[in-house]
Design an enzyme around this catalytic site. Structure first.
Site, mmCIF file in Angstrom:
data_model
loop_
_atom_site.group_PDB
_atom_site.id
_atom_site.type_symbol
_atom_site.label_atom_id
_atom_site.label_comp_id
_atom_site.label_asym_id
_atom_site.label_seq_id
_atom_site.Cartn_x
_atom_site.Cartn_y
_atom_site.Cartn_z
ATOM 1 N N LYS A 246 0.858 -1.193 0.000
ATOM 2 C CA LYS A 246 0.000 0.000 0.000
ATOM 3 C C LYS A 246 0.882 1.226 0.000
ATOM 4 C CE LYS A 246 -3.890 2.182 0.209
ATOM 5 N NZ LYS A 246 -3.417 2.921 -0.981
ATOM 6 N N GLN B 12 7.160 3.809 3.835
ATOM 7 C CA GLN B 12 5.756 3.398 3.875
ATOM 8 C C GLN B 12 5.565 2.120 4.701
ATOM 9 O OE1 GLN B 12 3.885 5.556 1.427
ATOM 10 N NE2 GLN B 12 2.204 5.081 2.801
ATOM 11 N N LYS C 149 5.438 3.354 8.341
ATOM 12 C CA LYS C 149 4.274 4.237 8.496
ATOM 13 C C LYS C 149 2.991 3.406 8.547
ATOM 14 C CE LYS C 149 4.041 7.474 5.359
ATOM 15 N NZ LYS C 149 3.684 8.526 4.368
ATOM 16 N N LYS D 292 5.359 1.704 -3.108
ATOM 17 C CA LYS D 292 5.264 3.058 -3.683
ATOM 18 C C LYS D 292 5.532 2.969 -5.171
ATOM 19 C CE LYS D 292 4.689 7.288 -2.057
ATOM 20 N NZ LYS D 292 4.082 7.748 -0.780
ATOM 21 N N GLY E 122 -2.731 8.239 -4.325
ATOM 22 C CA GLY E 122 -2.045 9.441 -4.796
ATOM 23 C C GLY E 122 -0.815 9.773 -3.976
ATOM 24 N N ASP E 123 -0.042 10.683 -4.495
ATOM 25 C CA ASP E 123 1.084 11.324 -3.801
ATOM 26 C C ASP E 123 1.295 12.624 -4.590
ATOM 27 O OD1 ASP E 123 3.264 10.583 -1.608
ATOM 28 O OD2 ASP E 123 4.386 11.502 -3.228
ATOM 29 N N THR F 279 -4.402 13.549 5.368
ATOM 30 C CA THR F 279 -2.974 13.678 5.674
ATOM 31 C C THR F 279 -2.712 14.982 6.441
ATOM 32 O OG1 THR F 279 -2.545 12.527 3.604
ATOM 33 C CG2 THR F 279 -0.653 13.490 4.715
ATOM 34 N N ASN G 238 -2.455 19.192 -1.456
ATOM 35 C CA ASN G 238 -3.448 18.607 -0.590
ATOM 36 C C ASN G 238 -3.066 18.596 0.889
ATOM 37 O OD1 ASN G 238 -5.862 17.149 -0.655
ATOM 38 N ND2 ASN G 238 -4.703 15.320 -0.152
ATOM 39 N N SER H 279 -6.848 5.793 3.755
ATOM 40 C CA SER H 279 -6.919 4.912 2.592
ATOM 41 C C SER H 279 -7.341 3.501 3.029
ATOM 42 C CB SER H 279 -5.562 4.823 1.887
ATOM 43 O OG SER H 279 -5.370 5.917 1.029
HETATM 44 N N1 GLU Z 1 1.093 9.089 -0.544
HETATM 45 C C1 GLU Z 1 0.553 9.016 0.783
HETATM 46 C C2 GLU Z 1 1.646 8.682 1.761
HETATM 47 O O1 GLU Z 1 2.763 9.113 1.582
HETATM 48 C C3 GLU Z 1 -0.681 8.142 0.889
HETATM 49 C C4 GLU Z 1 -0.533 6.747 0.393
HETATM 50 C C5 GLU Z 1 -1.841 5.954 0.365
HETATM 51 O O2 GLU Z 1 -2.893 6.488 0.728
HETATM 52 O O3 GLU Z 1 -1.754 4.790 -0.007
HETATM 53 O O4 GLU Z 1 1.459 8.059 2.768
#
Ligand code: GLU
Length: 445
Positions: free
Chosen positions: A90, A111, A114, A126, A165-166, A210, A241, A377
């Site tokens: 994810k 990630q 996190k 990612k 997204g990112d 976020t 965002n 998410s």
């Molecule tokens: N891009 C965001 C992050 O850095 C969200 C990633 C997601 O929702 O999968 O955590």
């Protein structure tokens, strides 16, 4: 670092030449693990550290597309499926000209921890491309997204890998990506992507999550000192965002954000950011921060320096990696800034982090303080799987609960490993042990 940990780091550098951001992200985590490995030596057995720094799978592909004038372009696409111990890979997709394999690997590595901190069933991954959506027409962005998804679709799925997204990937891009995935698969797998539109499987509060989460994390940190955000002046960087919704939540909690920025410079609005105008300029018009200044008396655009030059109580870096360096950290500290919470991924350089920690201020690494986005998410995936939709208050309350839980996990882990108040150690130790315990349970895979 202990020998065993240092060796792993040296191997990462040798094996991933030239990937400076990836080395930086790995180093920050490994440095925190010294007290963890000292207390629980079994975490270094069976090459667990060596395995966790190596992605399970890396995909790199050609993305050809045709612009409005009929010219063919070729970009490079990436998806790094880093770790699936806790759930499907994810993590977001980043479309930005600076994207390369090292950037995607640093983001994918962050990630893992996190996502573990959110305590939801999501692994780490990612992806992205060096495509630049700025200045492209909707039709060009659509054709690029369709080409990108034509390859990516073979590798993802609601139980395999769930992109979102990112930077450079928002609702518009997710829409085009989802449309193409659905067409290729002949299957309405809502849970294959998150950050979807509300009419087709998106979650309320995902857009805000976020930025809101980052401010809620800062609030929890302040509460440990018996303080609140009420009346605090805040410097925010970025105007995407994350920045917009960090400003919104900060205002709701009685604070006064006075800056935001993009690549053309930063805006100082001492009267406090006019959020409706900022949303109009960035979300509706897709304009530049200068368009805000031209319509807002008293606001000024500064094209030299950084938002961190402005005296504030709280700094929220919400733009991109390594945007806040040692000089900026020194300026913030000199001006009395006492809280830094990262809304972006790895925005503070290692030297800046060291300065904040030496000064003993409240500093939160992004993998903890910006986890609200990916956490929501996972809430979107949960709603998709249950074919249900929650109202805004329900989604927001769950997000708030998750942020408190992440905060408290960091505090507890920092205390367990002997450095109370060290949110870097706390986040890395808590995230790592959750993933490592499951990797051990799954055997050598
Ligand atoms: N891009 C965001 C992050 O850095 C969200 C990633 C997601 O929702 O999968 O955590």
């Amino acid at each position: 670092m202990q020998d065993v940990v240092e060796k792993v780091y040296e191997q990462v550098v040798a094996r991933n030449r030239g990937e400076a951001e990836f080395h930086q992200a790995v180093r920050e985590v490994l440095e925190s693990l010294d007290p963890v490995i000292a207390k629980h030596p079994h975490y270094a057995d069976n090459a667990l550290l060596e395995r966790i720094v190596e992605p399970e799978r890396q995909i790199m592909f050609r993305v050809p597309w045709v612009d409005d004038a009929g010219q063919v372009h070729v970009n490079r696409g990436f998806r790094v499926e880093f770790n699936s111990a806790l759930g499907p890979y994810k993590g977001g997709l980043r479309f930005h000209p600076s994207v390369n394999v090292g950037i995607i690997k640093f983001l994918g590595f962050e990630q893992i921890f996190k996502n573990a901190l959110t305590n939801q069933a999501i692994g780490g991954g990612k992806g992205g491309s060096d495509f630049d959506p700025h200045g492209k027409s909707d039709a060009e962005v659509m054709r690029f997204c369709q080409s990108f998804m034509t390859e990516l679709s073979r590798h993802i799925g609601p139980n395999t890998d769930v992109p979102a997204g990112d930077i450079g990937v928002g609702g518009r891009e997710i829409g085009y990506l989802f449309g193409q995935y659905k067409r290729l698969r002949n299957s309405y797998d809502a849970g294959v992507l998150t950050g979807k539109g509300l009419a087709w499987g998106g979650s309320l509060a995902r857009t805000e999550a976020t930025g809101y989460g980052t401010v809620l994390f800062a609030q929890s940190m302040l509460a440990t000192k018996g303080e609140t955000l009420e009346g605090k002046k805040i410097a925010v960087s970025g105007a995407g965002n994350v920045a917009i919704y960090a400003i919104e939540k900060a205002q709701q909690l009685g604070a006064k954000p006075i800056t935001f920025s993009d690549s053309s410079g930063y805006v100082v609005d001492e009267a406090g950011v006019d959020l409706d105008l900022l949303k109009q300029v960035k979300e509706v018009e897709r304009g530049r921060v200068a368009d805000y200044v031209s319509r807002r008396p008293g606001a000024r655009l500064v094209t030299e320096g950084r938002p961190w030059d402005v005296p504030v109580d709280v700094a929220l870096p919400c733009a991109t990696q390594n945007e806040l360096d040692a000089d900026s950290a020194a300026t913030l500290l000199r001006n009395g800034c006492a809280v830094v919470a990262e809304g972006a991924n790895m925005p503070c350089t290692p030297e800046a982090i060291a300065a904040f920690q030496a000064a003993g201020i409240l500093y939160a690494p992004g993998k903890a303080s910006n986890a609200g986005g990916v956490a929501t998410s996972a809430l979107e995936m949960e709603q998709n799987a249950g074919r249900t939709r929650w109202d805004f208050a329900t989604a927001e309350a769950k997000l708030a609960g998750i942020m408190v839980d992440i905060h408290d996990s960091c505090v507890e882990a920092a205390e367990t490993y002997g450095r109370p108040g060290d949110y870097v150690l706390g986040a890395n130790a808590a995230g790592f042990t959750r993933v490592a315990d499951v990797m051990i349970a799954h055997g050598i895979v």
